[in-house]
Write a protein that holds these residues in place. Sequence first.
Motif, PDB file in Angstrom:
ATOM      1  N   HIS A  73      25.412  58.218  24.674  1.00 55.40           N
ATOM      2  CA  HIS A  73      24.278  57.998  25.430  1.00 55.40           C
ATOM      3  C   HIS A  73      22.899  57.088  24.647  1.00 55.40           C
ATOM      4  O   HIS A  73      21.952  57.147  25.104  1.00 55.40           O
ATOM      5  N   ASP A  74      23.242  56.807  23.448  1.00 53.43           N
ATOM      6  CA  ASP A  74      22.390  55.985  22.683  1.00 53.43           C
ATOM      7  C   ASP A  74      22.573  54.410  23.021  1.00 53.43           C
ATOM      8  O   ASP A  74      23.596  53.946  23.460  1.00 53.43           O
ATOM      9  N   LEU A  75      21.261  53.815  23.027  1.00 51.09           N
ATOM     10  CA  LEU A  75      21.390  52.278  23.369  1.00 51.09           C
ATOM     11  C   LEU A  75      21.079  51.768  22.160  1.00 51.09           C
ATOM     12  O   LEU A  75      20.220  51.962  21.368  1.00 51.09           O
ATOM     13  N   VAL A  76      21.728  50.690  22.004  1.00 48.63           N
ATOM     14  CA  VAL A  76      21.509  49.846  20.650  1.00 48.63           C
ATOM     15  C   VAL A  76      20.857  48.220  21.023  1.00 48.63           C
ATOM     16  O   VAL A  76      21.269  47.737  21.955  1.00 48.63           O
ATOM     17  N   PHE A  77      19.930  48.067  20.524  1.00 44.41           N
ATOM     18  CA  PHE A  77      19.096  46.940  20.745  1.00 44.41           C
ATOM     19  C   PHE A  77      19.077  46.098  19.413  1.00 44.41           C
ATOM     20  O   PHE A  77      18.538  46.558  18.442  1.00 44.41           O
ATOM     21  N   SER A  78      19.592  44.804  19.539  1.00 45.05           N
ATOM     22  CA  SER A  78      19.558  43.913  18.389  1.00 45.05           C
ATOM     23  C   SER A  78      18.101  43.169  18.267  1.00 45.05           C
ATOM     24  O   SER A  78      18.032  42.400  19.314  1.00 45.05           O
ATOM     25  N   ALA A  79      17.322  43.274  17.331  1.00 41.59           N
ATOM     26  CA  ALA A  79      15.976  42.516  17.188  1.00 41.59           C
ATOM     27  C   ALA A  79      16.297  41.615  16.213  1.00 41.59           C
ATOM     28  O   ALA A  79      16.287  41.718  15.176  1.00 41.59           O
ATOM     29  N   ASP A  80      15.753  40.329  16.480  1.00 44.68           N
ATOM     30  CA  ASP A  80      15.541  39.139  15.637  1.00 44.68           C
ATOM     31  C   ASP A  80      14.256  39.218  14.979  1.00 44.68           C
ATOM     32  O   ASP A  80      13.125  39.188  15.669  1.00 44.68           O
ATOM     33  N   VAL A  81      14.012  39.501  13.738  1.00 43.21           N
ATOM     34  CA  VAL A  81      12.756  39.287  12.918  1.00 43.21           C
ATOM     35  C   VAL A  81      12.759  38.034  11.847  1.00 43.21           C
ATOM     36  O   VAL A  81      13.885  37.715  11.148  1.00 43.21           O
ATOM     37  N   THR A  82      11.654  37.569  11.876  1.00 44.36           N
ATOM     38  CA  THR A  82      11.415  36.539  10.375  1.00 44.36           C
ATOM     39  C   THR A  82      11.515  37.334   9.191  1.00 44.36           C
ATOM     40  O   THR A  82      10.984  38.636   9.163  1.00 44.36           O
ATOM     41  N   LEU A  83      11.918  36.704   8.124  1.00 50.02           N
ATOM     42  CA  LEU A  83      11.605  37.341   6.620  1.00 50.02           C
ATOM     43  C   LEU A  83      10.309  37.892   6.682  1.00 50.02           C
ATOM     44  O   LEU A  83       9.961  38.940   6.053  1.00 50.02           O
ATOM     45  N   GLY A  84       9.325  37.003   6.859  1.00 53.36           N
ATOM     46  CA  GLY A  84       7.801  37.509   6.891  1.00 53.36           C
ATOM     47  C   GLY A  84       7.619  38.753   7.355  1.00 53.36           C
ATOM     48  O   GLY A  84       7.049  39.701   6.889  1.00 53.36           O
ATOM     49  N   GLU A  85       8.170  38.995   8.995  1.00 53.93           N
ATOM     50  CA  GLU A  85       7.986  40.185   9.525  1.00 53.93           C
ATOM     51  C   GLU A  85       8.627  41.194   8.860  1.00 53.93           C
ATOM     52  O   GLU A  85       8.229  42.465   9.102  1.00 53.93           O
ATOM     53  N   ALA A  86       9.917  41.042   8.534  1.00 58.59           N
ATOM     54  CA  ALA A  86      10.677  42.176   7.857  1.00 58.59           C
ATOM     55  C   ALA A  86       9.931  42.789   6.538  1.00 58.59           C
ATOM     56  O   ALA A  86      10.019  43.850   6.254  1.00 58.59           O
ATOM     57  N   LEU A  87       9.309  41.930   5.949  1.00 66.36           N
ATOM     58  CA  LEU A  87       8.480  42.270   4.668  1.00 66.36           C
ATOM     59  C   LEU A  87       7.186  42.575   5.027  1.00 66.36           C
ATOM     60  O   LEU A  87       6.581  43.755   4.290  1.00 66.36           O
ATOM     61  N   ALA A  88       6.488  42.184   5.992  1.00 67.52           N
ATOM     62  CA  ALA A  88       5.011  42.504   6.313  1.00 67.52           C
ATOM     63  C   ALA A  88       4.792  43.664   7.326  1.00 67.52           C
ATOM     64  O   ALA A  88       3.666  44.037   7.609  1.00 67.52           O
ATOM     65  N   GLY A  89       5.882  43.835   8.181  1.00 66.50           N
ATOM     66  CA  GLY A  89       5.526  44.543   9.376  1.00 66.50           C
ATOM     67  C   GLY A  89       5.687  43.828  10.809  1.00 66.50           C
ATOM     68  O   GLY A  89       5.260  42.477  10.683  1.00 66.50           O
ATOM     69  N   VAL A 125       8.520  47.717  29.278  1.00 64.02           N
ATOM     70  CA  VAL A 125       8.727  47.227  27.799  1.00 64.02           C
ATOM     71  C   VAL A 125       8.120  48.009  26.746  1.00 64.02           C
ATOM     72  O   VAL A 125       6.944  48.333  26.961  1.00 64.02           O
ATOM     73  N   LEU A 126       8.989  48.483  25.845  1.00 69.16           N
ATOM     74  CA  LEU A 126       8.470  49.139  24.745  1.00 69.16           C
ATOM     75  C   LEU A 126       7.992  48.375  23.727  1.00 69.16           C
ATOM     76  O   LEU A 126       8.607  47.524  23.394  1.00 69.16           O
ATOM     77  N   ALA A 127       6.671  48.716  22.964  1.00 72.56           N
ATOM     78  CA  ALA A 127       6.244  48.047  21.882  1.00 72.56           C
ATOM     79  C   ALA A 127       6.537  48.948  20.713  1.00 72.56           C
ATOM     80  O   ALA A 127       5.854  49.766  20.442  1.00 72.56           O
ATOM     81  N   ILE A 128       7.542  48.731  19.717  1.00 69.34           N
ATOM     82  CA  ILE A 128       7.806  49.528  18.936  1.00 69.34           C
ATOM     83  C   ILE A 128       7.328  49.028  17.741  1.00 69.34           C
ATOM     84  O   ILE A 128       7.768  48.042  17.063  1.00 69.34           O
ATOM     85  N   PRO A 129       6.462  49.799  16.900  1.00 67.08           N
ATOM     86  CA  PRO A 129       5.806  49.411  15.596  1.00 67.08           C
ATOM     87  C   PRO A 129       6.750  49.531  14.465  1.00 67.08           C
ATOM     88  O   PRO A 129       7.506  50.477  14.388  1.00 67.08           O
ATOM     89  N   CYS A 130       6.836  48.402  13.748  1.00 76.89           N
ATOM     90  CA  CYS A 130       7.914  48.579  12.599  1.00 76.89           C
ATOM     91  C   CYS A 130       7.156  48.200  11.309  1.00 76.89           C
ATOM     92  O   CYS A 130       7.114  47.094  10.780  1.00 76.89           O
ATOM     93  N   PRO A 131       6.122  49.045  10.777  1.00 75.45           N
ATOM     94  CA  PRO A 131       5.313  48.806   9.603  1.00 75.45           C
ATOM     95  C   PRO A 131       6.022  48.782   8.089  1.00 75.45           C
ATOM     96  O   PRO A 131       5.863  48.496   7.260  1.00 75.45           O
ATOM     97  N   GLU A 132       7.402  49.451   8.247  1.00 76.92           N
ATOM     98  CA  GLU A 132       8.208  49.653   7.071  1.00 76.92           C
ATOM     99  C   GLU A 132       8.983  48.308   6.958  1.00 76.92           C
ATOM    100  O   GLU A 132       9.028  47.356   7.525  1.00 76.92           O
ATOM    101  N   VAL A 133       9.331  48.121   5.584  1.00 74.79           N
ATOM    102  CA  VAL A 133      10.067  46.874   5.019  1.00 74.79           C
ATOM    103  C   VAL A 133      11.531  46.995   5.466  1.00 74.79           C
ATOM    104  O   VAL A 133      12.152  48.334   5.723  1.00 74.79           O
ATOM    105  N   ILE A 134      11.846  45.911   6.421  1.00 82.13           N
ATOM    106  CA  ILE A 134      13.079  45.962   7.023  1.00 82.13           C
ATOM    107  C   ILE A 134      14.220  45.179   6.027  1.00 82.13           C
ATOM    108  O   ILE A 134      13.937  44.039   5.998  1.00 82.13           O
TER     109      ILE A 134
END
Length: 97
Positions: free
Chosen positions: A1-17, A29-38
């Motif tokens: 029942h889980d849905l998997v979504f693949s998100a493309d992020v830049t290196l800058g986004e991955a490091l800075a949120g 449309v969900l806006a999911i905040p990702c402040p952590e380092v990815i």
Amino acid sequence: HDLVFSADVTLGEALAGTIVKVPTLDGRVLAIPCPEVISPGYRKVVPGEGMPIATAHRGGDERRGDLVLRFRVKFPKYLAEPQKAVLAKALADADYT
């Protein structure tokens, strides 16, 4: 029942949120905040935003699985020497544990 979504992020986004926008099956449309380092292999779970779970007893609140975000970090193809120097200085004291 889980849905998997693949998100493309830049290196800058991955490091800075960043905020990842995820279209849902019900038109939201969900806006999911990702402040952590990815980091590579990182997954973020959003409880209750997956597929509906069929239950034997109808009429109650609809239960849902989870939304699982998988990330693909996009690296730049080239960095100029001044850019490399700035990054090296900025990351020199980072916690790598």
